[in-house]
Write a protein that holds these residues in place. Sequence first.
Motif, PDB file in Angstrom:
ATOM      1  N   SER B 110      16.337   6.069 -10.928  1.00  0.00           N
ATOM      2  CA  SER B 110      15.301   5.163 -10.400  1.00  0.00           C
ATOM      3  C   SER B 110      14.712   5.646  -9.087  1.00  0.00           C
ATOM      4  O   SER B 110      15.438   6.083  -8.193  1.00  0.00           O
ATOM      5  CB  SER B 110      15.885   3.766 -10.151  1.00  0.00           C
ATOM      6  OG  SER B 110      15.995   3.047 -11.337  1.00  0.00           O
ATOM      7  N   ASP B 111      13.418   5.499  -8.936  1.00  0.00           N
ATOM      8  CA  ASP B 111      12.723   5.863  -7.699  1.00  0.00           C
ATOM      9  C   ASP B 111      13.290   5.091  -6.510  1.00  0.00           C
ATOM     10  O   ASP B 111      13.321   5.588  -5.388  1.00  0.00           O
ATOM     11  CB  ASP B 111      11.225   5.529  -7.822  1.00  0.00           C
ATOM     12  CG  ASP B 111      10.555   6.331  -8.929  1.00  0.00           C
ATOM     13  OD1 ASP B 111      11.176   6.518  -9.987  1.00  0.00           O
ATOM     14  OD2 ASP B 111       9.410   6.766  -8.708  1.00  0.00           O
ATOM     15  N   ALA B 112      13.723   3.840  -6.754  1.00  0.00           N
ATOM     16  CA  ALA B 112      14.196   2.998  -5.649  1.00  0.00           C
ATOM     17  C   ALA B 112      15.701   3.129  -5.431  1.00  0.00           C
ATOM     18  O   ALA B 112      16.259   2.448  -4.577  1.00  0.00           O
ATOM     19  CB  ALA B 112      13.828   1.540  -5.916  1.00  0.00           C
ATOM     20  N   HIS B 210      -0.533  -7.346   7.736  1.00  0.00           N
ATOM     21  CA  HIS B 210       0.848  -7.714   7.373  1.00  0.00           C
ATOM     22  C   HIS B 210       1.527  -8.523   8.468  1.00  0.00           C
ATOM     23  O   HIS B 210       2.711  -8.377   8.695  1.00  0.00           O
ATOM     24  CB  HIS B 210       1.687  -6.449   7.117  1.00  0.00           C
ATOM     25  CG  HIS B 210       1.626  -5.999   5.699  1.00  0.00           C
ATOM     26  ND1 HIS B 210       2.376  -4.952   5.223  1.00  0.00           N
ATOM     27  CD2 HIS B 210       0.929  -6.452   4.642  1.00  0.00           C
ATOM     28  CE1 HIS B 210       2.110  -4.767   3.950  1.00  0.00           C
ATOM     29  NE2 HIS B 210       1.221  -5.657   3.567  1.00  0.00           N
ATOM     30  N   HIS B 297      -6.787  -0.856   4.193  1.00  0.00           N
ATOM     31  CA  HIS B 297      -5.738  -0.613   3.200  1.00  0.00           C
ATOM     32  C   HIS B 297      -6.340  -0.410   1.819  1.00  0.00           C
ATOM     33  O   HIS B 297      -7.544  -0.609   1.630  1.00  0.00           O
ATOM     34  CB  HIS B 297      -4.700  -1.750   3.198  1.00  0.00           C
ATOM     35  CG  HIS B 297      -5.294  -3.133   3.006  1.00  0.00           C
ATOM     36  ND1 HIS B 297      -5.793  -3.565   1.805  1.00  0.00           N
ATOM     37  CD2 HIS B 297      -5.487  -4.153   3.881  1.00  0.00           C
ATOM     38  CE1 HIS B 297      -6.239  -4.809   1.940  1.00  0.00           C
ATOM     39  NE2 HIS B 297      -6.089  -5.191   3.193  1.00  0.00           N
ATOM     40  N   ARG B 298      -5.486  -0.024   0.869  1.00  0.00           N
ATOM     41  CA  ARG B 298      -5.920   0.142  -0.512  1.00  0.00           C
ATOM     42  C   ARG B 298      -6.406  -1.208  -1.055  1.00  0.00           C
ATOM     43  O   ARG B 298      -6.057  -2.257  -0.513  1.00  0.00           O
ATOM     44  CB  ARG B 298      -4.758   0.677  -1.357  1.00  0.00           C
ATOM     45  CG  ARG B 298      -3.578  -0.286  -1.407  1.00  0.00           C
ATOM     46  CD  ARG B 298      -2.313   0.379  -1.952  1.00  0.00           C
ATOM     47  NE  ARG B 298      -1.202  -0.585  -1.892  1.00  0.00           N
ATOM     48  CZ  ARG B 298       0.079  -0.264  -1.901  1.00  0.00           C
ATOM     49  NH1 ARG B 298       0.460   1.005  -1.983  1.00  0.00           N
ATOM     50  NH2 ARG B 298       1.009  -1.198  -1.833  1.00  0.00           N
ATOM     51  N   HIS B 308       5.079  -4.812  -5.875  1.00  0.00           N
ATOM     52  CA  HIS B 308       4.219  -3.626  -5.753  1.00  0.00           C
ATOM     53  C   HIS B 308       4.725  -2.580  -6.734  1.00  0.00           C
ATOM     54  O   HIS B 308       5.894  -2.181  -6.650  1.00  0.00           O
ATOM     55  CB  HIS B 308       4.315  -3.020  -4.337  1.00  0.00           C
ATOM     56  CG  HIS B 308       3.724  -3.880  -3.263  1.00  0.00           C
ATOM     57  ND1 HIS B 308       3.756  -3.524  -1.945  1.00  0.00           N
ATOM     58  CD2 HIS B 308       3.077  -5.069  -3.310  1.00  0.00           C
ATOM     59  CE1 HIS B 308       3.155  -4.456  -1.217  1.00  0.00           C
ATOM     60  NE2 HIS B 308       2.742  -5.411  -2.025  1.00  0.00           N
ATOM     61  N   PHE B 312      -1.861   2.018  -8.494  1.00  0.00           N
ATOM     62  CA  PHE B 312      -2.366   1.590  -7.193  1.00  0.00           C
ATOM     63  C   PHE B 312      -3.881   1.749  -7.181  1.00  0.00           C
ATOM     64  O   PHE B 312      -4.414   2.777  -7.592  1.00  0.00           O
ATOM     65  CB  PHE B 312      -1.696   2.388  -6.074  1.00  0.00           C
ATOM     66  CG  PHE B 312      -0.223   2.094  -6.004  1.00  0.00           C
ATOM     67  CD1 PHE B 312       0.230   0.925  -5.404  1.00  0.00           C
ATOM     68  CD2 PHE B 312       0.710   2.947  -6.584  1.00  0.00           C
ATOM     69  CE1 PHE B 312       1.592   0.618  -5.367  1.00  0.00           C
ATOM     70  CE2 PHE B 312       2.066   2.647  -6.554  1.00  0.00           C
ATOM     71  CZ  PHE B 312       2.508   1.481  -5.947  1.00  0.00           C
ATOM     72  N   MET B 314      -6.497   2.736  -5.538  1.00  0.00           N
ATOM     73  CA  MET B 314      -6.887   3.515  -4.362  1.00  0.00           C
ATOM     74  C   MET B 314      -7.417   4.873  -4.797  1.00  0.00           C
ATOM     75  O   MET B 314      -7.154   5.319  -5.918  1.00  0.00           O
ATOM     76  CB  MET B 314      -5.693   3.680  -3.412  1.00  0.00           C
ATOM     77  CG  MET B 314      -4.533   4.470  -3.998  1.00  0.00           C
ATOM     78  SD  MET B 314      -3.171   4.558  -2.810  1.00  0.00           S
ATOM     79  CE  MET B 314      -2.178   5.826  -3.615  1.00  0.00           C
TER      80      MET B 314
END
Lengths: 368, 368
Positions: B110-112, B210, B297-298, B308, B312, B314
């Motif tokens: 996993s990326d995370a 944010h 931002h995007r 998220h 994306f 963008m």
Amino acid sequence: MPTDSRLIRIQDRVAADGVRAVLLSPGDDVLYTLGFTPPGDERCCFLVIGADRAALVVPGVNAHDADVHLAGFPVTIFDYADDEGPDAALEHALARACGQSSGGRILVSDAARHDHVLAVQRALAPEAIDLASLIMRPLRMVKDAEEIERLRRSSDAADATFQAGVAAIACGVRERDVHDAMLQNFRRVGSDGESSQLIAFGPNSAAPHHRPDDTPIGQGPMWLDLGCRKNGYCSDLTRMVYRGEPDAFYREIHAIVWEARQAGEQAARPGNPASAVDRAARAVIEKAGYGQYFVHRTGHGIGVAGHEAPFMMEGDETILEPGMTFSIEPGIYLPGRFGVRIEDIAVVTDGPAEILSKLPPDPVVVPV
Amino acid sequence: MVSDARLARIRARSEQQGVRAVLLAAGDDVIYALGGYTPMADERICFLVVGPQGAAMVVPGVNAHEAHELLDGGPVSVYDFQDADGGGDALEEALRTAAGPATGGRLLVSDAARHDHVRVIRQVLAPDGIGLASQVMRPLRMVKDADEVERLQVASDAADETFGCGVAAIRRGLSERELQDVMLDSFRRLGSDGLSFQGVAFGAHTAAPHHHADETPVTEGALWFDIGCRKNGYCSDLTRPVYVGTPDPEFLTVHQIVLEARMAGEAAARSGNPASAVDRAARAVIDRAGYGEYFVHRTGHGIGVSVHEPPFMMEGDETVLEPGMSFSIEPGIYLPGRFGVRIEDIAVVTDGPARILSRLSREPVIID
């Protein structure tokens, strides 16, 4: 307003260990270092620390916030637009942090995301990447007086919130309602917005990490396991509540767990390894014949993270020093029946450990 | 409750890519794969291993009870481990169950996933290489089926209702934090899964995209709520501006421009267009009005089990939009020291015009 003494200590270690730079990801490592952290999300964000200087790589959307928090602090901010990606900002930050010196390992936070570690690999092409805990672990493990004071205040918030949870226990109430009452109290007493408040009633309490659900709270035992982050530092507390009159068997199990908890405290002395705290607590429960029902380690370090090194378990031979802080939380879990856990945060001192919670260990009896 | 269909799709894609197994870290990837459930993620190893021969969950003993309860008898075997043993042996067994006894091969993680966990995988399983699980998971997770879209709708309805609660609570003198509490309670009452966020910014704070809610009292001026929750595993994300008092004429002008940008983004959210086209369409409106430098931002991000996720919206994201893709369209204009306006909706790509999940008006909410 952050001070830069921690940054300097990390820089000293970077220089001493011949590391090129350490990259800390948003969250605990950055919070420890700066007293502030940008939010961690899927966008690459690192505090880059070299032997001389520090730089923060931050997505543009969070740059303003970082600017405000780091005003007057020796950290240069490199922000990047979403469509640029972080590579150039990472390169600039590394050049700022360690000049033209190339070569040497780069350390990256243990909790950094896999894809962000690969981004570091791609953008900076270091000789090797290793875990930032090599440098951060010894620093974060030993708390100074101010950190201990923050842990005390966080512990006070947990004590008060436990009382709020007990006060919410009444006829017709569900686990979820008690959870909500504790959550609200944590917000009232000023947690940083991060808190955990578990409650498990009856047979649910035999699962050490039961998540609060719609189970109605009838007569019988339950535990409340709660903590928050306040001024950056965490609390973690478990106490038992019994609705109705506890029977003799329950009292017997509670007494064994309390004895184990005290044995852990006795072993929390400078010079002992972390594993000795586990062995001391576990021995009590094994001697009483319930060893197989104590299904987790005895404790974990606590600081800016709710769980951090050292770990009170077999195999963790970290030598305890004054200023180390960790939970001692033995438990006995009887499947289908109930579980008992008593958890306190201990601070190692030159003498006996300081226990942060001011709550008595006895089960709180709530009349039906 | 565990959907074999998703595991089969993950398996098919990894076989196509010549991957030995995919290791999904506790969190979003696991929620997707198991249709709503993930064990609690912490510093302990916890992975769902999916390979050609099966699927297996490696879970710390402290969370094993819940995993067995939810997974036993289904297509996922559970391997739990004691804290003192570490997760190494359980990982090896799980990989054997999922991918057979051969060694080597390429693994995706996993990326995370945490950096330290990826290192354990490298040491214990000694694969020929490790890549990002998004290689397999991204195309699957990006395109939502009807059940997923329905869950997104339910989460969106909860956000709509919570926005209404927040607006109803606005009183001069109430702090950003107090408004946040009102919306937190609302999300809990509506049954969010425990993950929710309630961004509140008032006055000059609205110029920080944010901003973290603080003790600032609401008086007269611009305000926005940026809120969302996870419900039944799927997320919502909604932003609407509010004005307390008689709006500054420039606020109304800026609001109108942002609204036009938001509509232009929606018009570009058509099957066959690249994700970047949504960004370009929205940005062109703001650029043309002369506020381009204040849209920092995007334009948006995919949404599903993660708040998220890809694609994306963008420049540079050339993902071709397909029916079932869901993402935010959230252009904004932020005038430092003055105010900011953002309008955010979740769009689902269909064969025709995009479906917008929020049923709220996009006209400025003005409170006397």
